[in-house]
Scaffold this motif. Structure first.
Motif, PDB file in Angstrom:
ATOM      1  N   GLU A 299      18.898  27.585 -15.889  1.00 48.87           N
ATOM      2  CA  GLU A 299      18.731  28.343 -14.654  1.00 48.87           C
ATOM      3  C   GLU A 299      18.528  27.398 -13.473  1.00 48.87           C
ATOM      4  N   GLU A 300      17.728  26.367 -13.671  1.00 43.08           N
ATOM      5  CA  GLU A 300      17.492  25.347 -12.653  1.00 43.08           C
ATOM      6  C   GLU A 300      17.764  23.994 -13.287  1.00 43.08           C
ATOM      7  N   HIS A 301      18.783  23.301 -12.799  1.00 42.59           N
ATOM      8  CA  HIS A 301      19.166  21.996 -13.346  1.00 42.59           C
ATOM      9  C   HIS A 301      19.113  20.982 -12.216  1.00 42.59           C
ATOM     10  N   ILE A 302      18.106  20.121 -12.256  1.00 40.23           N
ATOM     11  CA  ILE A 302      17.891  19.132 -11.205  1.00 40.23           C
ATOM     12  C   ILE A 302      18.370  17.776 -11.703  1.00 40.23           C
ATOM     13  N   VAL A 303      19.266  17.159 -10.957  1.00 40.87           N
ATOM     14  CA  VAL A 303      19.819  15.853 -11.315  1.00 40.87           C
ATOM     15  C   VAL A 303      19.196  14.784 -10.431  1.00 40.87           C
ATOM     16  N   LEU A 304      18.589  13.779 -11.064  1.00 40.27           N
ATOM     17  CA  LEU A 304      18.070  12.644 -10.331  1.00 40.27           C
ATOM     18  C   LEU A 304      19.193  11.624 -10.196  1.00 40.27           C
ATOM     19  N   ALA A 305      19.579  11.309  -8.967  1.00 42.00           N
ATOM     20  CA  ALA A 305      20.715  10.427  -8.724  1.00 42.00           C
ATOM     21  C   ALA A 305      20.341   9.383  -7.684  1.00 42.00           C
ATOM     22  N   PRO A 306      19.987   8.168  -8.113  1.00 42.18           N
ATOM     23  CA  PRO A 306      19.653   7.131  -7.137  1.00 42.18           C
ATOM     24  C   PRO A 306      20.779   6.872  -6.147  1.00 42.18           C
ATOM     25  N   GLU A 307      22.042   7.030  -6.579  1.00 45.10           N
ATOM     26  CA  GLU A 307      23.181   6.873  -5.685  1.00 45.10           C
ATOM     27  C   GLU A 307      23.838   8.234  -5.485  1.00 45.10           C
ATOM     28  N   PRO A 314      28.427  16.631 -15.757  1.00 39.23           N
ATOM     29  CA  PRO A 314      29.664  16.865 -16.511  1.00 39.23           C
ATOM     30  C   PRO A 314      30.005  18.329 -16.744  1.00 39.23           C
ATOM     31  N   VAL A 315      28.999  19.216 -16.743  1.00 40.47           N
ATOM     32  CA  VAL A 315      29.290  20.638 -16.958  1.00 40.47           C
ATOM     33  C   VAL A 315      29.174  21.438 -15.665  1.00 40.47           C
ATOM     34  N   ARG A 316      29.007  20.743 -14.543  1.00 45.81           N
ATOM     35  CA  ARG A 316      28.970  21.359 -13.210  1.00 45.81           C
ATOM     36  C   ARG A 316      27.920  22.468 -13.112  1.00 45.81           C
ATOM     37  N   SER A 317      26.725  22.150 -13.598  1.00 50.34           N
ATOM     38  CA  SER A 317      25.651  23.140 -13.573  1.00 50.34           C
ATOM     39  C   SER A 317      24.495  22.725 -12.676  1.00 50.34           C
ATOM     40  N   ALA A 318      24.567  21.549 -12.046  1.00 53.53           N
ATOM     41  CA  ALA A 318      23.459  21.083 -11.216  1.00 53.53           C
ATOM     42  C   ALA A 318      23.184  22.066 -10.086  1.00 53.53           C
ATOM     43  N   THR A 319      21.930  22.429  -9.934  1.00 51.54           N
ATOM     44  CA  THR A 319      21.532  23.286  -8.825  1.00 51.54           C
ATOM     45  C   THR A 319      20.971  22.461  -7.668  1.00 51.54           C
ATOM     46  N   GLN A 320      20.366  21.302  -8.001  1.00 53.87           N
ATOM     47  CA  GLN A 320      19.857  20.408  -6.971  1.00 53.87           C
ATOM     48  C   GLN A 320      20.090  18.966  -7.402  1.00 53.87           C
ATOM     49  N   VAL A 321      20.369  18.118  -6.428  1.00 56.36           N
ATOM     50  CA  VAL A 321      20.538  16.683  -6.662  1.00 56.36           C
ATOM     51  C   VAL A 321      19.639  15.956  -5.685  1.00 56.36           C
ATOM     52  N   ALA A 322      18.853  15.014  -6.193  1.00 57.65           N
ATOM     53  CA  ALA A 322      17.913  14.303  -5.331  1.00 57.65           C
ATOM     54  C   ALA A 322      17.802  12.854  -5.762  1.00 57.65           C
ATOM     55  N   GLN A 323      17.448  12.000  -4.809  1.00 56.62           N
ATOM     56  CA  GLN A 323      17.243  10.590  -5.109  1.00 56.62           C
ATOM     57  C   GLN A 323      15.829  10.309  -5.597  1.00 56.62           C
ATOM     58  N   GLU A 324      14.945  11.238  -5.355  1.00 55.14           N
ATOM     59  CA  GLU A 324      13.567  11.075  -5.825  1.00 55.14           C
ATOM     60  C   GLU A 324      12.964  12.444  -6.074  1.00 55.14           C
ATOM     61  N   ILE A 325      12.287  12.598  -7.191  1.00 58.57           N
ATOM     62  CA  ILE A 325      11.678  13.887  -7.530  1.00 58.57           C
ATOM     63  C   ILE A 325      10.244  13.672  -7.994  1.00 58.57           C
ATOM     64  N   GLU A 326       9.492  14.743  -7.973  1.00 55.42           N
ATOM     65  CA  GLU A 326       8.123  14.716  -8.484  1.00 55.42           C
ATOM     66  C   GLU A 326       7.949  15.874  -9.457  1.00 55.42           C
ATOM     67  N   ILE A 327       7.555  15.546 -10.687  1.00 53.94           N
ATOM     68  CA  ILE A 327       7.297  16.560 -11.715  1.00 53.94           C
ATOM     69  C   ILE A 327       5.803  16.836 -11.735  1.00 53.94           C
ATOM     70  N   PRO A 328       5.372  18.044 -11.369  1.00 53.45           N
ATOM     71  CA  PRO A 328       3.927  18.317 -11.269  1.00 53.45           C
ATOM     72  C   PRO A 328       3.287  18.529 -12.636  1.00 53.45           C
ATOM     73  N   VAL A 329       2.021  18.168 -12.723  1.00 49.36           N
ATOM     74  CA  VAL A 329       1.224  18.458 -13.917  1.00 49.36           C
ATOM     75  C   VAL A 329       0.751  19.900 -13.820  1.00 49.36           C
ATOM     76  N   VAL A 330       0.981  20.665 -14.885  1.00 53.85           N
ATOM     77  CA  VAL A 330       0.598  22.075 -14.896  1.00 53.85           C
ATOM     78  C   VAL A 330      -0.389  22.302 -16.023  1.00 53.85           C
ATOM     79  N   SER A 331      -1.511  22.905 -15.704  1.00 53.88           N
ATOM     80  CA  SER A 331      -2.509  23.191 -16.737  1.00 53.88           C
ATOM     81  C   SER A 331      -2.057  24.369 -17.584  1.00 53.88           C
ATOM     82  N   GLY A 332      -2.603  24.456 -18.775  1.00 52.43           N
ATOM     83  CA  GLY A 332      -2.255  25.542 -19.692  1.00 52.43           C
ATOM     84  C   GLY A 332      -2.095  25.026 -21.098  1.00 52.43           C
TER      85      GLY A 332
END
Length: 556
Positions: A299-307, A314-332
């Motif tokens: 549903e959400e496919h984020i591609v980290l791309a330095p360039e 390859p399957v043309r499913s990326a919803t967002q492309v970014a050079q830098e991302i942050e993955i948050p810590v989630v409690s649970g």
């Protein structure tokens, strides 16, 4: 709906979803599908359409619009010299850093070089004056075209702006009919979704870090050539996500790394119960079809791309492309990760049981045991075809080693030489595992002059007398032509090849003898003989055993 109308409709709609406000059109016949699509959205009040009879004037009009607004402007024309008349403005856009999206209509491939009217070579027409150029290809009424068209347009839109603004070129081939035929049916929905552009592109500017949606139901996928691996593996571990890492991604370590995701994702019942809310991709994935299917369904496919000039999707499913991302810590609770790991342990144990029960040399066990036997600090170079896929399916997580492969183009060329070069640059022990055809393709790499350095490299050659990977592909069902045109059997004596080059040689006689066979110093060859048909049967047995073990876990 005819294919020309369908493609033009989708291309224009995706441009609007990306944020297009202005388009410039020079009229013509072959560009009719695009002209009609633009006219329709103009009537709906969705775009400002500017029409000029002279392509040169049209292109400089678009240049002015884009230069002042700072936003890409679509520039459209028909085939032939019409496209050539855009060239001066394209050059100016290139030199000035102005974002133009040039769409040239073209004749389909079967009409080129035939003397067909208004047909010239438009492929890469603008040379180095564009940031990116691609052939869209003649549209076809088959599933998958919509994802292709939309991802292509959003990629072009992004590349016109980042990393450095400038023109991009799409050459769109159309077959007749070129106008709507009154039929609105198509084999799949033409619509996008409600979230805007198919793929959103985020360049790295101050404060532009993409914050991944907070969720425990995430997955980190690491493919070949991934950058900043340690940082993102650590982040995924803190977030409670499983890590699905291809061998040359060098991220298969730690408690969150899985061994058997290839088998898990090949089970519809497992996939149904483990649908991630977000998938983050590092590097270039492509070894496992089940893994690619996971990306396709995300549903959400984020591609980290330095360039940003080249991002893997390859399957043309990326919803967002970014050079830098942050993955948050989630409690649970860790039920999500625990479920993945439980299934992975079951599948891995089943695979190990099958492999350990066979005393003879087999390709999957060789891959598994070679990684386990290498001392810390070692380098493993692997062929890009079957050896790395065996590693992907059976390699257990471990730290302290480096795995490399020529997965950029995934070719068979120059692998002996590449392995030797990597070994010469590596400060520890080096190993390589190649198929027989890959070895034979570059046996000249063994020629090393007397004054040149020789590597410390154990070169393990899996000799199944031909193209082993084809035995696992649909071609294997073609029994009559298979051996001749796919299997390509040979009768090369590898011990004689080693002797001809003055390289020490050993034959691996039994699976348990691997550590002894690879021991030593300097350049040396270890031959492991296997059977292609037996290998195909073993892979089927591994898949069956893994799936049965996971089914027991899911039902329990």
């Amino acid at each position: 709906m005819n294919p020309a109308t369908a493609m033009a409709t989708v291309l224009v709609d995706e441009l609007l979803r990306c944020g297009m406000t202005d388009a410039v059109l020079a009229p013509g016949s072959r560009s009719a599908p695009l002209a009609l699509a633009l006219q329709a959205v103009e009537e709906a009040g969705r775009v400002r359409l500017h029409v000029r009879i002279d392509e040169r004037s049209a292109s400089f009009l678009a240049l002015g619009l884009a230069k002042r607004s700072g936003r890409p402007v679509a520039l459209v024309c028909t085939s032939g010299t019409a496209a050539a008349n855009f060239h001066p403005a394209v050059i100016e856009a290139h030199e000035s850093g102005v974002p133009l999206l040039v769409v040239t209509a073209d004749r389909p491939p079967e009409l080129r070089d035939t003397g067909a009217n208004q047909t010239v070579d438009q492929v890469k027409l603008y040379g180095t004056a564009v940031r990116w150029s691609t052939e869209v290809g003649a549209p076809e009424n088959r599933p998958g075209m919509v994802a292709y068209w939309r991802s292509l347009i959003s990629r072009a839109w992004g590349l016109a702006q980042a990393p450095v603004a400038g023109p991009v070129h799409l050459n769109a081939a159309f077959r007749e009919p070129l106008i709507p035929d009154g039929d609105e049916s198509w084999c799949e929905p033409l619509d996008g979704d409600a979230t805007g552009a198919w793929t959103k592109v985020r360049a790295a500017t101050p404060g532009s870090v993409l914050h991944v949606p907070p969720t425990r139901r995430g997955v980190l996928v690491v493919g070949d050539g991934a950058a900043n691996v340690k940082r993102y593996v650590a982040a995924a571990s803190m977030a409670g996500w499983p890590v699905l890492a291809e061998p040359s991604g060098n991220a298969r370590y730690g408690e969150n790394a899985l061994s058997s995701h290839h088998f898990l994702l090949g089970m519809p019942e497992f996939v149904e119960q483990h649908r991630p809310e977000v998938v983050v991709t590092l590097g270039k994935p492509g070894l496992s079809r089940p893994l690619l299917a996971l990306l396709r369904r995300a549903e959400e496919h984020i591609v980290l791309a330095p360039e940003l000039a080249r991002w893997p999707d390859p399957v043309r499913s990326a919803t967002q492309v970014a050079q830098e991302i942050e993955i948050p810590v989630v409690s649970g609770d860790d039920a999500w990760l625990r479920s993945w790991r439980t299934a992975d342990r079951a599948a891995s144990a089943a695979v190990d049981a099958v492999l350990d029960a066979i005393p003879a040399v087999t390709e999957p066990r060789l891959a598994r045991d070679l990684v386990a036997a290498m001392p810390g600090g070692s380098l493993l170079f692997t062929a890009a075809s079957m050896p790395i896929r065996d590693l992907d399916q059976v390699m257990r997580p471990r730290r302290g080693i480096r795995i490399m492969a020529n997965r950029g183009a995934a070719g068979i060329d120059g692998l002996v030489s590449t392995a030797i070069g990597a070994a010469l640059a590596h400060s520890g022990r080096s190993y390589a595992v190649l198929g027989d055809l890959a070895f034979l393709h570059d046996q000249n790499g063994l020629i090393i002059g007397p004054r040149d350095r020789r590597p410390d490299l154990a070169l393990v050659v899996v000799n199944n007398r031909g193209g082993g990977i084809f035995s696992l592909l649909p071609q294997a069902a073609l029994r009559d032509p298979f051996e001749r045109v796919f299997g390509t059997p040979h009768s090369v004596d590898f011990e004689a090849v080693a002797a001809a080059h003055g390289v020490p040689y050993r034959r691996l006689e039994a699976a348990a003898d691997l550590s002894k066979a690879i021991a030593g110093d300097g350049l040396r060859i270890v031959e492991a003989r296997t059977d292609r048909e037996e290998n195909a049967a073993l892979h089927a047995e591994l898949r069956h055993a893994a799936h049965e073990a996971v089914r027991a876990v899911l039902s329990g």
